[in-house]
Design a protein around this motif. Sequence first.
Motif, PDB file in Angstrom:
ATOM      1  N   CYS A 171       3.368 130.991  93.415  1.00 50.99           N
ATOM      2  CA  CYS A 171       3.516 132.427  93.665  1.00 50.99           C
ATOM      3  C   CYS A 171       4.954 132.850  93.346  1.00 50.99           C
ATOM      4  O   CYS A 171       5.913 132.173  93.723  1.00 50.99           O
ATOM      5  CB  CYS A 171       3.189 132.706  95.132  1.00 50.99           C
ATOM      6  N   CYS A 199       3.841 132.328 101.876  1.00 53.58           N
ATOM      7  CA  CYS A 199       2.689 132.348 100.989  1.00 53.58           C
ATOM      8  C   CYS A 199       1.480 131.761 101.722  1.00 53.58           C
ATOM      9  O   CYS A 199       1.610 130.797 102.462  1.00 53.58           O
ATOM     10  CB  CYS A 199       2.968 131.522  99.731  1.00 53.58           C
ATOM     11  N   CYS A 251       0.112 134.343  95.255  1.00 42.91           N
ATOM     12  CA  CYS A 251      -0.827 133.749  96.205  1.00 42.91           C
ATOM     13  C   CYS A 251      -1.696 134.886  96.755  1.00 42.91           C
ATOM     14  O   CYS A 251      -1.331 136.061  96.658  1.00 42.91           O
ATOM     15  CB  CYS A 251      -0.074 133.044  97.332  1.00 42.91           C
ATOM     16  N   HIS A 297       0.168 137.443  99.011  1.00 40.13           N
ATOM     17  CA  HIS A 297       1.051 138.434  98.403  1.00 40.13           C
ATOM     18  C   HIS A 297       0.326 139.327  97.394  1.00 40.13           C
ATOM     19  O   HIS A 297       0.861 140.342  96.966  1.00 40.13           O
ATOM     20  CB  HIS A 297       2.256 137.738  97.758  1.00 40.13           C
TER      21      HIS A 297
HETATM   22 ZN   LIG Z   1       3.004 134.190  97.832  1.00 39.96          ZN
END
Ligand SMILES: [Zn+2]
Length: 122
Positions: free
Chosen positions: A23, A35, A84, A87
């Motif tokens: 990520c 994450c 991820c 997010h």
């Molecule tokens: Zn993330």
Amino acid sequence: MAASSRIPPKIRAAVLVRDGFACVAPRIDGQCGQCRDLWGHPIMRWPQRDRGPEFLQMSHEKEDGELSMSLKATPTLQHLVTLCPQHHTGAVAGGVWEVQNRDRIRRWLLEKYPAPLKDVEA
Ligand SMILES: [Zn+2]
């Protein structure tokens, strides 16, 4: 130009390699928090392979001024980042990180890849 929300496997693979199978949110925003995978579990390590959308998803970032002819930007390397699930779409106290940080993601992509990249053949 027809844009599709479907990302060709070769482009997904190229974006994952570029972003190190991780990520990018922590590289853009030091305050972005943990994450997490699709089930909300913290992601503690990033194996250097594609573990699927449960762990890593692709976010399309439109360029400024791009007409809203479609919901998604054209799936090319410079329009895509690895995020991820937390997010990308996860709701946190203030909202969804990806939605709140689109300008920062765009700037990060422009700084990292200032020249147009040759698209990967789908
Ligand atoms: Zn993330």
